[in-house]
Design an enzyme around this catalytic site. Structure first.
Site, PDB file in Angstrom:
ATOM      1  CD  GLN A  17      75.599  21.451  17.881  1.00 41.76           C
ATOM      2  OE1 GLN A  17      76.208  21.799  17.413  1.00 41.76           O
ATOM      3  NE2 GLN A  17      75.285  20.675  18.637  1.00 41.76           N
ATOM      4  CD  GLU A 139      78.134  16.056  17.089  1.00 39.43           C
ATOM      5  OE1 GLU A 139      77.950  17.221  17.232  1.00 39.43           O
ATOM      6  OE2 GLU A 139      79.685  15.647  17.055  1.00 39.43           O
ATOM      7  CG  ASP A 168      74.854  18.041  15.786  1.00 39.11           C
ATOM      8  OD1 ASP A 168      74.348  17.004  14.896  1.00 39.11           O
ATOM      9  OD2 ASP A 168      74.765  17.990  16.802  1.00 39.11           O
ATOM     10  N   GLY A 247     101.240  12.177  11.796  1.00 39.71           N
ATOM     11  CA  GLY A 247     102.130  13.154  10.659  1.00 39.71           C
ATOM     12  C   GLY A 247     103.288  12.288  11.027  1.00 39.71           C
ATOM     13  N   GLY A 248     104.105  11.887  11.980  1.00 36.54           N
ATOM     14  CA  GLY A 248     105.114  11.482  11.830  1.00 36.54           C
ATOM     15  C   GLY A 248     105.742  12.289  12.781  1.00 36.54           C
TER      16      GLY A 248
HETATM   17  N1  CAO Z   1      55.043  23.469  11.400  1.00 38.87           N
HETATM   18  C1  CAO Z   1      53.982  22.533  10.844  1.00 38.87           C
HETATM   19  N2  CAO Z   1      55.281  20.856  10.761  1.00 38.87           N
HETATM   20  C2  CAO Z   1      56.692  21.169  11.470  1.00 38.87           C
HETATM   21  C3  CAO Z   1      57.106  22.065  11.625  1.00 38.87           C
HETATM   22  C4  CAO Z   1      56.014  23.748  11.485  1.00 38.87           C
HETATM   23  N3  CAO Z   1      56.807  24.974  10.770  1.00 38.87           N
HETATM   24  N4  CAO Z   1      57.891  22.327  11.901  1.00 38.87           N
HETATM   25  C5  CAO Z   1      58.336  20.683  11.532  1.00 38.87           C
HETATM   26  N5  CAO Z   1      57.407  19.957  11.366  1.00 38.87           N
HETATM   27  C6  CAO Z   1      56.587  18.900  11.056  1.00 38.87           C
HETATM   28  C7  CAO Z   1      57.387  18.647  10.800  1.00 38.87           C
HETATM   29  O1  CAO Z   1      57.215  18.640   9.274  1.00 38.87           O
HETATM   30  C8  CAO Z   1      57.595  17.054  11.130  1.00 38.87           C
HETATM   31  O2  CAO Z   1      56.729  16.248  10.524  1.00 38.87           O
HETATM   32  P1  CAO Z   1      56.106  14.676  10.235  1.00 38.87           P
HETATM   33  O3  CAO Z   1      57.007  13.626  10.702  1.00 38.87           O
HETATM   34  O4  CAO Z   1      54.538  14.747   9.964  1.00 38.87           O
HETATM   35  O5  CAO Z   1      56.745  14.407   8.873  1.00 38.87           O
HETATM   36  C9  CAO Z   1      57.770  16.850  12.495  1.00 38.87           C
HETATM   37  O6  CAO Z   1      57.944  18.221  12.742  1.00 38.87           O
HETATM   38  C10 CAO Z   1      59.147  16.687  13.529  1.00 38.87           C
HETATM   39  O7  CAO Z   1      59.983  16.610  12.545  1.00 38.87           O
HETATM   40  P2  CAO Z   1      61.207  16.024  13.119  1.00 38.87           P
HETATM   41  O8  CAO Z   1      60.912  14.585  12.720  1.00 38.87           O
HETATM   42  O9  CAO Z   1      62.869  16.584  11.618  1.00 38.87           O
HETATM   43  O10 CAO Z   1      61.753  16.089  14.330  1.00 38.87           O
HETATM   44  P3  CAO Z   1      62.166  15.274  15.532  1.00 38.87           P
HETATM   45  O11 CAO Z   1      62.336  16.199  16.781  1.00 38.87           O
HETATM   46  O12 CAO Z   1      61.532  13.991  15.123  1.00 38.87           O
HETATM   47  O13 CAO Z   1      63.732  14.612  15.001  1.00 38.87           O
HETATM   48  C11 CAO Z   1      65.984  14.812  14.348  1.00 38.87           C
HETATM   49  C12 CAO Z   1      65.036  15.063  15.113  1.00 38.87           C
HETATM   50  C13 CAO Z   1      67.249  16.178  14.514  1.00 38.87           C
HETATM   51  C14 CAO Z   1      66.514  13.052  14.954  1.00 38.87           C
HETATM   52  C15 CAO Z   1      65.198  14.735  12.609  1.00 38.87           C
HETATM   53  O14 CAO Z   1      64.932  16.040  12.037  1.00 38.87           O
HETATM   54  C16 CAO Z   1      67.054  15.026  11.849  1.00 38.87           C
HETATM   55  O15 CAO Z   1      66.824  13.645  11.789  1.00 38.87           O
HETATM   56  N6  CAO Z   1      67.598  15.013  11.698  1.00 38.87           N
HETATM   57  C17 CAO Z   1      68.095  15.208  10.076  1.00 38.87           C
HETATM   58  C18 CAO Z   1      69.874  15.117  10.954  1.00 38.87           C
HETATM   59  C19 CAO Z   1      69.803  15.797  11.515  1.00 38.87           C
HETATM   60  O16 CAO Z   1      69.874  17.041  11.699  1.00 38.87           O
HETATM   61  N7  CAO Z   1      70.413  15.617  13.127  1.00 38.87           N
HETATM   62  C20 CAO Z   1      71.195  17.064  13.924  1.00 38.87           C
HETATM   63  C21 CAO Z   1      70.074  17.533  14.892  1.00 38.87           C
HETATM   64  S1  CAO Z   1      71.118  18.169  16.081  1.00 38.87           S
HETATM   65  O17 CAO Z   1      71.955  16.878  17.107  1.00 38.87           O
END
Ligand code: CAO
Length: 415
Positions: A17, A139, A168, A247-248
């Site tokens: 998101q 989130e 988000d 804010g009062g």
């Molecule tokens: N081709 C190949 N690999 C891909 C790819 C593609 N096109 N796109 C993504 N990947 C891979 C990444 O390289 C990553 O691999 P590694 O773990 O080996 O480095 C893997 O996909 C997973 O990515 P991720 O760790 O970001 O995904 P997740 O589902 O495990 O975690 C989230 C999701 C949201 C918790 C994490 O991305 C995060 O903390 N993001 C930052 C904070 C954020 O935006 N949070 C809000 C999310 S909305 O509620």
């Protein structure tokens, strides 16, 4: 008509998101947003909370309008080369992977700068540098860590998260501002830069007034506009203030006619000081306008609960819309508690493009929230979200790949 961000190309490496809300805004302002997704699977939200089998979910469609989708396996060596070509062509790379994921793919800031020194690299992370910088964040984690949950809810209950996605979508908004600011600075310096919006920081920015209150509390030991005053106790930290307004200008949520069966038959009522005499007239307590116990804001603070109980006796005789109509005549600030059903059906929101009906090839028609920011010279036209990989061939051709090369890359599993 031209669009504010015409000519800006965004390599959209976002998912879920927070990141997608940012790139969707940029697309609505006219940027060409190329969403890079994992071949075969795509953004995980395509299949989350599905209401129709095998069709992109509303979660995905409502966060990815006006974008193009290409599928690239960025861990495949040939896929990496395609991504490099995209980096060279684009102005901004936006990502919200877990900390370190982009580096692990081989695309460090240094490498990206080698490929394109004008590239702006914009990231959402859960936390900035510090003890939690390596954590994955969603989130509600951000709402808790950013101070929103501890200050939301009622004093006698647990911390509460908000329905508004301030972690988000709120952080996506912050990031979008960072990106357009960096684009502007680039017109002067010619250089790209890193833009970071941490979700904890974004939530805290939206909870600014609560850090204000923390310091007021430490200095004076009390806060007179909080429902804990005068009979409750204050602890060391800002307490949950229920529905009190800051804010009062004291406010509270009051029952309206029908509240016994309709969970949203309520109105937010503000006892704004300049209209106090009018409030007294409307609710039939004319004597309060001159009574020294009620006539001034300071005199009213110790018995706000009784005052709101008296006003509620009046609001309960009216529907929220009838109450609105009467109160608005006297410029008394108030607002109906609108349900999502009422909002979805509100004609004025359709008229302004804040609620939009969109057609989708596999889902059919659905409602979405349009661009909440209206530019007079850059009107937003909301178009549907892309199917997975719908624009892979189109974008590859724009990058200069021939049909034969595209088909070889597809056979190699790179795209
Ligand atoms: N081709 C190949 N690999 C891909 C790819 C593609 N096109 N796109 C993504 N990947 C891979 C990444 O390289 C990553 O691999 P590694 O773990 O080996 O480095 C893997 O996909 C997973 O990515 P991720 O760790 O970001 O995904 P997740 O589902 O495990 O975690 C989230 C999701 C949201 C918790 C994490 O991305 C995060 O903390 N993001 C930052 C904070 C954020 O935006 N949070 C809000 C999310 S909305 O509620």
């Amino acid at each position: 008509m031209s669009k504010a961000l015409d000519g800006v190309r965004i390599l959209d490496f976002t998912h879920v998101q927070s990141g997608p809300t940012c790139t969707q805004l940029l697309a609505w302002f006219g940027a060409d947003v190329i969403k890079v997704e994992r071949a075969g699977a795509g953004d995980i939200t395509r299949e989350q909370l599905r209401d129709i089998p095998d069709v992109d979910s509303l979660y995905f469609t409502m966060l990815n309008h006006n974008k193009r989708s290409v599928t690239i396996d960025t861990k495949n060596p040939e896929g990496k080369l395609v991504l490099e070509a995209l980096i060279q062509k684009c102005d901004v790379l936006v990502e919200n992977f877990a900390p370190g994921a982009l580096d692990r793919m081989g695309f460090t800031w240094e490498r990206i700068q080698e490929l394109n020194p004008r590239m702006i690299v914009a990231s959402v992370k859960g936390f900035g540098p510090g003890p939690y910088e390596d954590c994955k964040v969603y989130e509600n984690v951000a709402q808790c860590a950013g101070g929103a949950a501890s200050t939301t809810g009622f004093d006698d209950g647990p911390p509460v998260v908000s329905g508004a996605q301030i972690g988000d979508s709120g952080t996506g908004l912050h990031l979008a501002l960072g990106i357009v600011t960096a684009l502007y600075q680039r017109t002067l310096t010619g250089r790209g830069q890193k833009v970071l919006a941490a979700m904890q920081d974004g939530v805290l920015n939206l909870c600014r007034v609560k850090l204000r209150d923390q310091q007021r509390l430490e200095r004076t030991g009390t806060m007179k506009e909080y429902p804990q005053y005068p009979n409750g106790t204050f602890g060391e930290a800002v307490p949950r203030a229920g529905n009190a307004s800051g804010g009062g200008q004291p406010g509270w949520i009051l029952k309206c006619k029908g509240w016994e069966t309709d969970p949203n038959a309520y109105i937010y009522f503000i006892t704004q000081a300049p209209v106090w005499a009018k409030i007294c007239n409307v609710i039939g307590k004319e004597e309060w306008a001159t009574d020294p116990n009620y006539a001034t804001p300071a005199a009213r603070l110790p018995h706000l609960k009784d005052i709101f109980a008296e006003i509620e006796r009046w609001t309960m005789t009216k529907t929220k819309f009838e109450a609105m109509q009467i109160l608005n005549k006297y410029d008394i600030p108030c607002g109906p508690i609108l349900s999502m059903k009422e909002i979805a059906e509100e004609p004025s929101l359709r008229k302004t493009g804040t609620i939009v009906e969109v057609d989708h090839p596999t889902r059919g028609k659905y409602l979405t929230v349009g661009n909440p920011i209206k530019l007079s010279d850059s009107p937003t036209e909301v178009t549907r979200s892309p199917l997975l990989g719908e624009h892979t061939d189109e974008v590859m051709t724009e990058l200069g790949y021939s049909p034969e090369q595209i088909s070889a890359l597809r056979t190699a599993g790179a795209i």
